[in-house]
Design a protein around this motif. Sequence first.
Motif, mmCIF file in Angstrom:
data_model
loop_
_atom_site.group_PDB
_atom_site.id
_atom_site.type_symbol
_atom_site.label_atom_id
_atom_site.label_comp_id
_atom_site.label_asym_id
_atom_site.label_seq_id
_atom_site.Cartn_x
_atom_site.Cartn_y
_atom_site.Cartn_z
ATOM 1 N N ARG A 61 -9.639 -73.086 26.929
ATOM 2 C CA ARG A 61 -8.467 -72.858 27.767
ATOM 3 C C ARG A 61 -7.440 -73.977 27.610
ATOM 4 N N ARG A 62 -7.903 -75.199 27.434
ATOM 5 C CA ARG A 62 -6.992 -76.330 27.310
ATOM 6 C C ARG A 62 -6.525 -76.536 25.875
ATOM 7 N N GLY A 63 -7.263 -75.943 24.916
ATOM 8 C CA GLY A 63 -6.917 -76.110 23.512
ATOM 9 C C GLY A 63 -7.690 -77.248 22.876
ATOM 10 N N ILE A 64 -8.195 -77.033 21.659
ATOM 11 C CA ILE A 64 -8.931 -78.072 20.942
ATOM 12 C C ILE A 64 -7.958 -79.151 20.463
ATOM 13 N N GLU A 65 -8.230 -80.390 20.847
ATOM 14 C CA GLU A 65 -7.371 -81.506 20.465
ATOM 15 C C GLU A 65 -7.914 -82.268 19.258
ATOM 16 N N VAL A 85 -5.693 -68.976 12.450
ATOM 17 C CA VAL A 85 -5.155 -70.135 13.177
ATOM 18 C C VAL A 85 -3.640 -70.064 13.242
ATOM 19 N N GLU A 86 -3.027 -69.723 12.135
ATOM 20 C CA GLU A 86 -1.569 -69.637 12.087
ATOM 21 C C GLU A 86 -1.051 -68.480 12.933
ATOM 22 N N ALA A 87 -1.690 -67.328 12.818
ATOM 23 C CA ALA A 87 -1.210 -66.134 13.511
ATOM 24 C C ALA A 87 -1.265 -66.293 15.019
ATOM 25 N N PHE A 88 -2.305 -66.955 15.528
ATOM 26 C CA PHE A 88 -2.497 -67.069 16.982
ATOM 27 C C PHE A 88 -2.237 -68.487 17.500
ATOM 28 N N GLN A 89 -1.690 -69.341 16.631
ATOM 29 C CA GLN A 89 -1.338 -70.714 17.007
ATOM 30 C C GLN A 89 -2.502 -71.444 17.685
ATOM 31 N N LEU A 90 -3.684 -71.325 17.089
ATOM 32 C CA LEU A 90 -4.889 -71.880 17.700
ATOM 33 C C LEU A 90 -4.953 -73.403 17.621
ATOM 34 N N PHE A 91 -4.079 -73.998 16.815
ATOM 35 C CA PHE A 91 -4.031 -75.461 16.714
ATOM 36 C C PHE A 91 -2.882 -76.048 17.529
ATOM 37 N N HIS A 92 -2.415 -75.341 18.515
ATOM 38 C CA HIS A 92 -1.231 -75.810 19.255
ATOM 39 C C HIS A 92 -1.481 -77.127 19.981
ATOM 40 N N SER A 93 -2.750 -77.423 20.300
ATOM 41 C CA SER A 93 -3.069 -78.672 21.009
ATOM 42 C C SER A 93 -3.659 -79.729 20.082
ATOM 43 N N LEU A 94 -3.854 -79.402 18.811
ATOM 44 C CA LEU A 94 -4.580 -80.285 17.904
ATOM 45 C C LEU A 94 -3.835 -81.588 17.655
ATOM 46 N N ARG A 95 -4.577 -82.703 17.759
ATOM 47 C CA ARG A 95 -4.035 -84.023 17.470
ATOM 48 C C ARG A 95 -4.803 -84.726 16.348
ATOM 49 N N LYS A 96 -6.065 -84.324 16.153
ATOM 50 C CA LYS A 96 -6.907 -84.979 15.151
ATOM 51 C C LYS A 96 -7.669 -83.919 14.366
ATOM 52 N N LEU A 97 -7.596 -84.013 13.028
ATOM 53 C CA LEU A 97 -8.297 -83.066 12.158
ATOM 54 C C LEU A 97 -9.042 -83.833 11.082
ATOM 55 N N THR A 98 -10.348 -83.526 10.935
ATOM 56 C CA THR A 98 -11.190 -84.128 9.910
ATOM 57 C C THR A 98 -11.868 -83.015 9.136
ATOM 58 N N ILE A 99 -11.675 -82.992 7.822
ATOM 59 C CA ILE A 99 -12.328 -81.979 6.996
ATOM 60 C C ILE A 99 -12.797 -82.608 5.689
ATOM 61 N N ARG A 115 0.410 -74.566 6.582
ATOM 62 C CA ARG A 115 0.264 -73.419 7.494
ATOM 63 C C ARG A 115 -0.751 -73.720 8.591
ATOM 64 N N LEU A 116 -1.855 -74.361 8.213
ATOM 65 C CA LEU A 116 -2.930 -74.637 9.171
ATOM 66 C C LEU A 116 -2.460 -75.531 10.307
ATOM 67 N N THR A 117 -1.607 -76.498 10.004
ATOM 68 C CA THR A 117 -1.192 -77.484 11.008
ATOM 69 C C THR A 117 0.261 -77.319 11.450
ATOM 70 N N SER A 118 0.833 -76.163 11.157
ATOM 71 C CA SER A 118 2.269 -75.988 11.422
ATOM 72 C C SER A 118 2.622 -76.059 12.900
ATOM 73 N N PHE A 119 1.663 -75.754 13.783
ATOM 74 C CA PHE A 119 1.935 -75.796 15.220
ATOM 75 C C PHE A 119 1.308 -77.033 15.876
#
Length: 298
Positions: A61-65, A85-99, A115-119
């Motif tokens: 609910r708060r979004g994955i950061e 992720v892009e279509a539903f803006q699932l990264f809208h709260s993301l601040r840190k990404l490790t892959i 595209r993955l981090t556009s939002f």
Amino acid sequence: MQGKCFWLPKLTSYLSKSDTSITDELICDVFTNLTELAALSLTNCSNVTHTSILFALRHSRRGIESLGLEGVSTRFDWVTFIREVEAFQLFHSLRKLTITHPPGFLAWGERNLGRLTSFSKLEEFNLYRTNSGRRSTSSITEEECLPMVSMLVANHASTLQTLSILRMTVSDHALEAICHGLPRLRKFFFARAWVQDIILDSQIQSLTTLRRLEYFHISSMGAIYPSNSAFDGFPRTEEILQFIEKCSPTLMQCGFDTRVWSIKRHFRLLSNGEWYKDVSLAAYEQTEVPEHFLVVRT
């Protein structure tokens, strides 16, 4: 895992390492209740695919950061994951990404990571090659992170503060783009093709343009020292101190391969009334290994 999560419905973070019992079905079953989840890190959980990660992203609910996907299943469909992720803006709260380095990264790095981090307003990005034993330092390999760097500069220059690019060499062009295009960078971990006088390398000198830099660490790839050589591969103390003098006054730590130093600055008043600054290197003061070197080796 299941009992722990149901007893903690307000759980905000979950981390799992090298656990083959973590499956898509288990994540989807348990994470239905974790609507406050903000941080998810899965390391070497080889039975986890894009299906359950998308489920977790949708149900927060708060979004994955903060999201870490290191050594996930080879069935992880990055194309589908990025599209959703892009279509539903699932990264809208993301601040840190490790892959870890996705298959075919050279071909799709810039466009799809963009595209993955556009939002997202990324503050930290960590990318690692899996330890496949392929340590080539050819020009093609060196340039494979350049498209990703170009994307970061174009999309996240105003927010990115921590960057790690390890087990793949950062080329001259990529390093120059980072140092001139990411002015807010505070921590920078990266790998370079080994040269004997790395601290004197003209491209390494571009680190001095990062005026908010607090910590940098350079890992060498392809280093070979003759058995009869007294050279241990590390820059000399005087070379490091001369380099530090050119860097931002915010710099507190630096490292080369397996060595890390704290930077000490002392000011003293001279008899003529002027202040003098002494800069010295001290042992690394922290007992724990920096997070950026704990990436899974697969």
